[in-house]
Design an enzyme around this catalytic site. Sequence first.
Site, PDB file in Angstrom:
ATOM      1  N   ARG A  46       1.025  -1.148   0.028  1.00 61.78           N
ATOM      2  CA  ARG A  46      -0.232   0.090  -0.090  1.00 61.78           C
ATOM      3  C   ARG A  46       1.018   1.339   0.038  1.00 61.78           C
ATOM      4  O   ARG A  46       2.219   0.886   0.135  1.00 61.78           O
ATOM      5  CB  ARG A  46      -1.142  -0.105   1.064  1.00 61.78           C
ATOM      6  CG  ARG A  46      -0.779  -0.577   2.469  1.00 61.78           C
ATOM      7  CD  ARG A  46       0.248   0.210   3.212  1.00 61.78           C
ATOM      8  NE  ARG A  46      -0.057   1.554   3.614  1.00 61.78           N
ATOM      9  CZ  ARG A  46       0.949   2.335   3.704  1.00 61.78           C
ATOM     10  NH1 ARG A  46       2.280   2.074   3.812  1.00 61.78           N
ATOM     11  NH2 ARG A  46       0.549   3.715   3.824  1.00 61.78           N
ATOM     12  N   GLY A  47       0.169   2.419  -0.200  1.00 58.60           N
ATOM     13  CA  GLY A  47       0.967   3.635  -0.536  1.00 58.60           C
ATOM     14  C   GLY A  47       1.278   3.898  -1.888  1.00 58.60           C
ATOM     15  O   GLY A  47       1.403   2.952  -2.755  1.00 58.60           O
ATOM     16  N   ALA A  48       0.885   5.227  -2.244  1.00 53.99           N
ATOM     17  CA  ALA A  48       0.682   5.364  -3.898  1.00 53.99           C
ATOM     18  C   ALA A  48       2.016   4.955  -4.529  1.00 53.99           C
ATOM     19  O   ALA A  48       1.699   4.300  -5.538  1.00 53.99           O
ATOM     20  CB  ALA A  48       0.402   6.911  -4.009  1.00 53.99           C
ATOM     21  N   ASP A 236      -2.172  10.824  -2.455  1.00 54.08           N
ATOM     22  CA  ASP A 236      -2.509   9.462  -3.263  1.00 54.08           C
ATOM     23  C   ASP A 236      -2.940  10.055  -4.904  1.00 54.08           C
ATOM     24  O   ASP A 236      -2.765   9.360  -5.855  1.00 54.08           O
ATOM     25  CB  ASP A 236      -3.752   8.755  -2.818  1.00 54.08           C
ATOM     26  CG  ASP A 236      -3.049   7.821  -1.558  1.00 54.08           C
ATOM     27  OD1 ASP A 236      -2.821   8.242  -0.643  1.00 54.08           O
ATOM     28  OD2 ASP A 236      -2.926   6.948  -2.090  1.00 54.08           O
ATOM     29  N   LYS A 247      -4.904  10.080   2.576  1.00 53.75           N
ATOM     30  CA  LYS A 247      -5.467   9.317   3.548  1.00 53.75           C
ATOM     31  C   LYS A 247      -6.543   9.956   4.517  1.00 53.75           C
ATOM     32  O   LYS A 247      -6.264  11.238   4.994  1.00 53.75           O
ATOM     33  CB  LYS A 247      -4.288   8.424   4.524  1.00 53.75           C
ATOM     34  CG  LYS A 247      -4.995   7.573   5.936  1.00 53.75           C
ATOM     35  CD  LYS A 247      -5.822   6.405   5.305  1.00 53.75           C
ATOM     36  CE  LYS A 247      -5.229   5.848   4.326  1.00 53.75           C
ATOM     37  NZ  LYS A 247      -6.270   4.831   3.573  1.00 53.75           N
TER      38      LYS A 247
HETATM   39  O1  MRU Z   1      -4.656   3.222   1.961  1.00 56.26           O
HETATM   40  P1  MRU Z   1      -3.101   3.553   1.987  1.00 56.26           P
HETATM   41  O2  MRU Z   1      -2.387   2.919   3.358  1.00 56.26           O
HETATM   42  O3  MRU Z   1      -2.626   2.875   0.661  1.00 56.26           O
HETATM   43  O4  MRU Z   1      -3.032   5.040   1.988  1.00 56.26           O
HETATM   44  C1  MRU Z   1      -1.588   5.544   1.896  1.00 56.26           C
HETATM   45  C2  MRU Z   1      -1.680   7.214   1.749  1.00 56.26           C
HETATM   46  O5  MRU Z   1      -2.758   7.910   1.846  1.00 56.26           O
HETATM   47  C3  MRU Z   1      -0.403   7.730   2.044  1.00 56.26           C
HETATM   48  O6  MRU Z   1      -0.455   9.025   2.783  1.00 56.26           O
HETATM   49  C4  MRU Z   1       0.008   8.274   0.442  1.00 56.26           C
HETATM   50  O7  MRU Z   1      -0.117   6.810  -0.648  1.00 56.26           O
HETATM   51  C5  MRU Z   1       1.070   8.908  -0.078  1.00 56.26           C
HETATM   52  S1  MRU Z   1       2.597   8.267   0.862  1.00 56.26           S
HETATM   53  C6  MRU Z   1       3.600   7.703  -0.228  1.00 56.26           C
END
Ligand code: MRU
Length: 358
Positions: A46-48, A236, A247
Amino acid sequence: MRTIEWDHASCQVKMIDQRLLPGELRILRLNTPGEIEHAIRTMAVRGAPAIGAAAAFGLALAGYRSDARSPTEWKAELLAAAEKLQTSRPTAVNLSWGLQRVLRSLDGAPGTIDELRRVVLQEAQKLADEDVEINRRMAMHGSELLKDGDTVIHHCNTGALATVDWGTALGVIRMTHEQGKRIHVLVDETRPRLQGARLTAWELQQYGISFDVISDNAAGHFLQRGAVQCVLFGGDRMAANGDVANKIGSYMLALAANDNQVPVYSVVPTSTIDLNLAHGGLIPIEERPPEEVLGLQVDSQPVFPSGVSARNPAFDVTPARLLSGIITEAGVLRPPYEPALRNAVMACQPRNQHRGNL
Ligand code: MRU
């Protein structure tokens, strides 16, 4: 190891299973694009930026596992795999960006299926390597905004785990720490999946950075007491005007910070900027299962009466007007954001500035 990487010996993708942290550090070995899609959907990865890299490597797996008999058949299979991967999570634009970048590497690429396989893997590998380099550059730019002794509120997990390595907003914090500045982090626990409590706290412990976990709803209190000098989060998907989906809870945090004149920065690589969307209201927001909200227990007891329903949007949109700046690999952008974002994307991704969905 990196959060996600290609294993050349076995032609598999290796990734850290983020669902098990901090209790267990388990490495998954994935063989097919279907397994990658499942890993993204269930948030093993997870994480963009990490999702973008996973999708790119998913196409490499599709290429290697295919037993197509002609390059045309092989390319059709790759496109079908991309379409399937594209559905795994809707908000992070890095997913379709990664898929398109790999597919585009095939434009005009002649050759046998074996040669095409290598082209796709090379592009996915390049994307992953660049992610690390871009994060370091953002970290350098962002670290100039933080002073010795600052306290920062950080939301979700934006560290090495959310990227191939190093991180976005957490990368800024890590770089600042490595430069020898003393920095303290208030880590939003980040309901409902607790990425802050589980993942950011785990990373900060390893880097030796001072922090306290706070419940999300405590942030306003610390901001009001003057205990915080800066709010940092990732993104994201950022629309052309600078509105940013991140998030769930980022918006409320930005509102409270603005009310207390504390600067708010979103740290996003240009791969997270979607110039096709004019404003944040057009960003698709993922709604996840209510069980993620309702599963909470206190003293081993379920918190909610049985039969209650819940809503679980995974992201919210922080309007650009609440951001003091946007930290990208091209530097720290200031308002007006629209031309600044356009220039940054053109400078960093000249081949990708007009992308849409697959
Ligand atoms: O649902 P997730 O854990 O994938 O959400 C991740 C986030 O919201 C991060 O803040 C976002 O991807 C940017 S950080 C690289």
